[in-house]
Design an enzyme around this catalytic site. Structure first.
Site, mmCIF file in Angstrom:
data_model
loop_
_atom_site.group_PDB
_atom_site.id
_atom_site.type_symbol
_atom_site.label_atom_id
_atom_site.label_comp_id
_atom_site.label_asym_id
_atom_site.label_seq_id
_atom_site.Cartn_x
_atom_site.Cartn_y
_atom_site.Cartn_z
ATOM 1 N N ASN A 45 0.872 0.191 6.353
ATOM 2 C CA ASN A 45 1.359 -0.786 5.374
ATOM 3 C C ASN A 45 1.992 -1.909 6.154
ATOM 4 O OD1 ASN A 45 0.731 1.090 3.494
ATOM 5 N ND2 ASN A 45 2.848 1.526 2.876
ATOM 6 N N GLY A 46 1.838 -3.127 5.687
ATOM 7 C CA GLY A 46 2.469 -4.244 6.376
ATOM 8 C C GLY A 46 1.427 -5.205 6.913
ATOM 9 N N HIS A 77 17.471 -38.841 -24.676
ATOM 10 C CA HIS A 77 16.370 -39.410 -25.458
ATOM 11 C C HIS A 77 16.050 -38.555 -26.686
ATOM 12 C CE1 HIS A 77 15.810 -42.412 -22.389
ATOM 13 N NE2 HIS A 77 15.850 -41.454 -21.482
ATOM 14 N N CYS A 89 0.842 -1.185 0.000
ATOM 15 C CA CYS A 89 0.000 0.000 0.000
ATOM 16 C C CYS A 89 0.884 1.244 0.000
ATOM 17 C CB CYS A 89 -0.871 -0.008 1.239
ATOM 18 S SG CYS A 89 -1.674 -1.597 1.491
ATOM 19 N N GLU A 137 11.082 -14.766 -22.822
ATOM 20 C CA GLU A 137 10.094 -13.695 -22.836
ATOM 21 C C GLU A 137 10.699 -12.305 -22.792
ATOM 22 O OE1 GLU A 137 7.342 -13.858 -19.550
ATOM 23 O OE2 GLU A 137 8.917 -14.391 -18.154
ATOM 24 N N LYS A 152 0.300 -8.600 -18.995
ATOM 25 C CA LYS A 152 0.489 -9.008 -17.598
ATOM 26 C C LYS A 152 -0.608 -9.983 -17.178
ATOM 27 C CE LYS A 152 2.574 -8.879 -13.618
ATOM 28 N NZ LYS A 152 3.793 -9.712 -13.570
ATOM 29 N N ARG A 202 1.885 2.064 -8.240
ATOM 30 C CA ARG A 202 2.112 0.826 -7.500
ATOM 31 C C ARG A 202 0.910 -0.110 -7.578
ATOM 32 N NH1 ARG A 202 5.501 1.412 -2.939
ATOM 33 N NH2 ARG A 202 4.034 0.105 -1.852
ATOM 34 N N LYS A 241 12.162 -17.086 -18.692
ATOM 35 C CA LYS A 241 12.564 -15.684 -18.519
ATOM 36 C C LYS A 241 13.358 -15.221 -19.731
ATOM 37 C CE LYS A 241 10.495 -14.432 -15.143
ATOM 38 N NZ LYS A 241 9.503 -15.340 -15.562
ATOM 39 N N GLU A 255 11.940 -22.280 -15.571
ATOM 40 C CA GLU A 255 11.663 -20.867 -15.309
ATOM 41 C C GLU A 255 12.783 -19.991 -15.884
ATOM 42 O OE1 GLU A 255 9.134 -19.316 -14.506
ATOM 43 O OE2 GLU A 255 9.773 -17.388 -13.713
ATOM 44 N N TRP A 300 -3.723 -1.890 -1.224
ATOM 45 C CA TRP A 300 -3.679 -3.110 -2.048
ATOM 46 C C TRP A 300 -4.025 -4.200 -1.064
ATOM 47 C CZ3 TRP A 300 -2.625 -4.928 -6.971
ATOM 48 C CH2 TRP A 300 -2.204 -6.249 -7.084
HETATM 49 C C1 F6R Z 1 6.060 -15.223 -17.012
HETATM 50 C C2 F6R Z 1 4.712 -14.809 -16.712
HETATM 51 C C3 F6R Z 1 3.582 -15.639 -17.220
HETATM 52 C C4 F6R Z 1 2.551 -15.842 -16.123
HETATM 53 C C5 F6R Z 1 1.324 -16.572 -16.691
HETATM 54 C C6 F6R Z 1 0.294 -16.859 -15.608
HETATM 55 O O1 F6R Z 1 6.994 -14.333 -16.499
HETATM 56 O O2 F6R Z 1 4.489 -13.819 -16.071
HETATM 57 O O3 F6R Z 1 4.043 -16.863 -17.694
HETATM 58 O O4 F6R Z 1 3.147 -16.575 -15.095
HETATM 59 O O5 F6R Z 1 0.728 -15.803 -17.694
HETATM 60 O O6 F6R Z 1 -0.183 -15.698 -15.050
HETATM 61 P P1 F6R Z 1 -0.906 -15.708 -13.652
HETATM 62 O O7 F6R Z 1 0.078 -16.142 -12.640
HETATM 63 O O8 F6R Z 1 -1.387 -14.299 -13.441
HETATM 64 O O9 F6R Z 1 -2.043 -16.685 -13.759
#
Ligand code: F6R
Length: 616
Positions: free
Chosen positions: A103-104, A512, A2, A496, A611, A27, A493, A489, A77
């Site tokens: 906050n917290g 394989h 927050c 993407e 996002k 934020r 990264k 992962e 938030w």
């Molecule tokens: C990778 C990334 C995406 C999300 C995926 C799921 O860095 O951000 O692969 O992890 O789109 O999104 P959520 O977690 O919001 O369901």
């Protein structure tokens, strides 16, 4: 996370509060509110209309009575309680004479609420913050001044806080304090000489460039033109002074070049906050918030995890933890595949959706399908009251705060922490793991935020390794056991944000087929920390080395046997096997980050990505 703003003195109280809140908007928030000191009383206004909250709040505040002499404001938030007006800050005590923004997390909120209610206090919200207002009320009723009352109240709180408190009894005074959560104070330049308070520098950057930063358990009294800081016992302390020459955009990023690096830096906090109040000091777990009671959880005979992307990788880590600790079958599926393959589910199946946003349509639909088939459904979400959180039988929130960078970093670590907490809690409920072992794992988990912080500090070393690979277009990522989702992962990264091909494989699968692609110069990044398959992992590394691959290994500090197999090493501190992904993934995030930056790509807004993915 927050945002907090506060001001006393001058004639621009309303503008400073509202502009400050607007500057905290980046934020993310779901509600907002202010409490102002007017004519010896407190006047409060709140709005909980999501991203319209600030506009709606502004309309109400413009009709506020007379000119306020000071006030506090907050963007919330949600973490405890739904994002509703009733839960928006500031919170008041029973008399309406004390207002608090916070906050917290107050860890001992439940026991404090019970004690306060026994003494006749009436709670009007579902937040942990409100207890602070009532604690201050009790101290004031005992004859303390506001600063002393806040100090005493703080002595009864466990957890993290940055807070601002005003009282009708002390017009023109704000008392603020912090433990863990950040807080700065300042005196505005110019004739107004306002005393200012903020959780984040951008909120007040337009008013001055010189700030006092508070340390843990310091309390500050703000009065027009004056600030005085003490410790929790009231002894004066000299605060640290910070002079800022960043512009507003840099300040929003906390001095970082982008949100991704800021958010990677917030990972220790994200993990710590996710553990807070759940992993208890006595070595047990408390998840009362879960909404599914222990009796129902005891019926569970299979766990099924559904998720996408980074959330799926967090779920993969959890599969290992659930099977090891809970000794129940744990399946995992990519959410977009799950419901179309007719999974076998019944009332004894616990389906766990994992989602930062809580809105990803594939995961949402997978969870709805599971519910329709009669399974119990639980979600791990970072967004309070997300669609998944509303739909599910149970919810466990990660507490990473809003994540602005598109690539998941701090939410990924928080998801792994939350899933491990869930796995341990299920083990506690089922009695599948001795209490001493649960306590030992929790102790190791508590050390993880510090180890993540230590790993983050090695950023320069990772940058130097990444700099060697700026021309490479193809990478292989390998891992075994929990190192396998870490490799996945790391590869995701890189794809993407750096737009290079990166294939991830469980290392044993290499022979394989994929090994046919290894030739001199192929770059292989492998997670070779000391898990139970470390020796086998090194054999796989030897296989690619002998075919001429250039090898980058994530290795535990001081492990020269592993380093001897590598062209480059990304060092990480050793962590118990099932918790190791929380640390081992960090240099891979940094590696992708530095490669993307070397190409000049926008790491916060990678191409073609959103996002929150709300289409199938
Ligand atoms: C990778 C990334 C995406 C999300 C995926 C799921 O860095 O951000 O692969 O992890 O789109 O999104 P959520 O977690 O919001 O369901």
């Amino acid at each position: 996370m927050c945002g907090i703003i506060g001001v006393t003195g001058g004639s621009e109280v309303v503008d400073i509060l509202l502009d400050g809140l607007a500057r905290l908007e980046y934020r993310g928030y779901d509600s907002a509110g202010v409490a102002m000191q007017v004519d010896g009383k407190l006047w409060r206004a709140r709005a909980a209309t999501g991203t319209r909250s600030l506009d709606d709040l502004r309309k109400v505040v413009e009709s506020a009575p007379a000119a306020p002499i000071g006030g506090i404001g907050h963007t919330r938030w949600a973490t405890h309680g739904h994002p509703t007006e009733r839960n928006a800050h500031p919170h008041l005590d029973c008399t309406g004479g004390v207002a608090v923004v916070h906050n917290g997390i107050v860890e001992n909120c439940r026991e404090l609420t019970a004690a306060l209610e026994r003494s006749g206090h009436v709670m009007t919200s579902d937040t942990d913050t409100e207890v602070i207002a009532h604690l201050v009320e009790e101290e004031l009723a005992g004859g303390a001044g506001l600063a002393a009352a806040v100090r005493s109240a703080l002595g009864r709180l466990r957890g993290s806080f940055a807070l601002g408190v005003v009282s009708a009894a002390e017009p023109g005074t704000i008392v603020a304090a912090r433990r863990v959560s950040p807080l700065v104070v300042a005196i505005a330049d110019g004739p107004g000489g306002e005393a200012l308070l903020a959780s984040d520098i951008p909120a007040i950057l337009g008013r001055t460039r010189t700030f006092w930063t508070l340390d843990d358990d310091q309390v500050v009294v703000l009065q027009p033109g004056a600030l005085s800081v003490t410790d929790l016992h009231g002894a004066p302390v000299e605060p640290a002074v910070l002079h800022v020459d960043w512009d507003l955009e840099a300040a929003e990023k906390g001095g970082h070049d982008d949100f991704m690096s800021k958010e990677m830096g917030e990972q220790p906090r994200a993990v710590q906050d996710t553990l807070r109040g759940r992993a208890l000091p006595d070595g047990t777990l408390s998840l009362d918030e879960l909404r599914i009671d222990a009796a129902a959880l005891r019926q569970v005979d299979k766990v099924f995890i559904v998720a996408c992307g980074s959330s799926f990788h967090a779920g993969l880590v959890a599969k290992y933890a659930i099977e090891r600790w809970l000794r129940l079958p744990a399946e995992i599926d990519i959410a977009s595949e799950f419901r179309y393959r007719d999974p076998v589910l019944d009332r004894r199946t616990l389906v766990v959706g994992v989602s930062q946003s809580g809105e990803t349509v594939d995961t949402l639909q997978a969870m709805r399908h599971a519910a329709a088939e009669g399974a119990r459904v639980l979600v791990i979400s970072n967004v309070v009251d997300s669609s998944m959180a509303r739909d599910a039988d149970g919810v466990l929130y990660t507490r990473a705060g809003p994540e602005i960078g598109v690539a998941a970093t701090k939410t990924h670590l928080a998801q792994i922490a939350a899933l491990e907490i869930l796995a341990l809690y299920l083990s506690q409920v089922h009695g599948s793991l001795p209490a001493a072992e649960i306590a030992a794992v929790l102790q190791s988990l508590q050390a993880v935020p510090g180890l993540v912080a230590e790993t983050l500090q090695r950023d320069d070393q990772v940058a130097a390794v990444a700099a060697r690979f700026t021309e490479v277009r193809d990478f292989f990522f390998l891992g075994r056991h929990v190192g396998s989702p870490v490799a996945m992962e790391g590869a995701l990264k890189l794809k993407e944000i750096a737009y290079v091909r990166a294939e991830a494989y469980p290392a044993g699968e290499l022979k394989h087929g994929p090994i046919a692609l290894i030739e001199p110069g192929t770059v292989v990044v492998a997670v070779a920390t000391r898990n139970r398959l470390w020796e086998k992992m090194l054999s796989n590394v030897a296989e690619v080395r002998s075919r001429g691959a250039t090898v980058v290994l994530v290795a535990n500090d001081g492990d020269e046997d592993t380093a001897a197999m590598a062209d480059h090493v990304l060092w990480v501190p050793p962590v118990p096997e099932l918790l190791s992904p929380l640390v081992d993934v960090v240099p891979l995030q940094q590696f992708a980050y530095h490669l993307a930056r070397a190409h000049g790509f926008d790491v916060d807004r990678p191409r073609n990505l959103a996002k929150t993915v709300t289409v199938e």
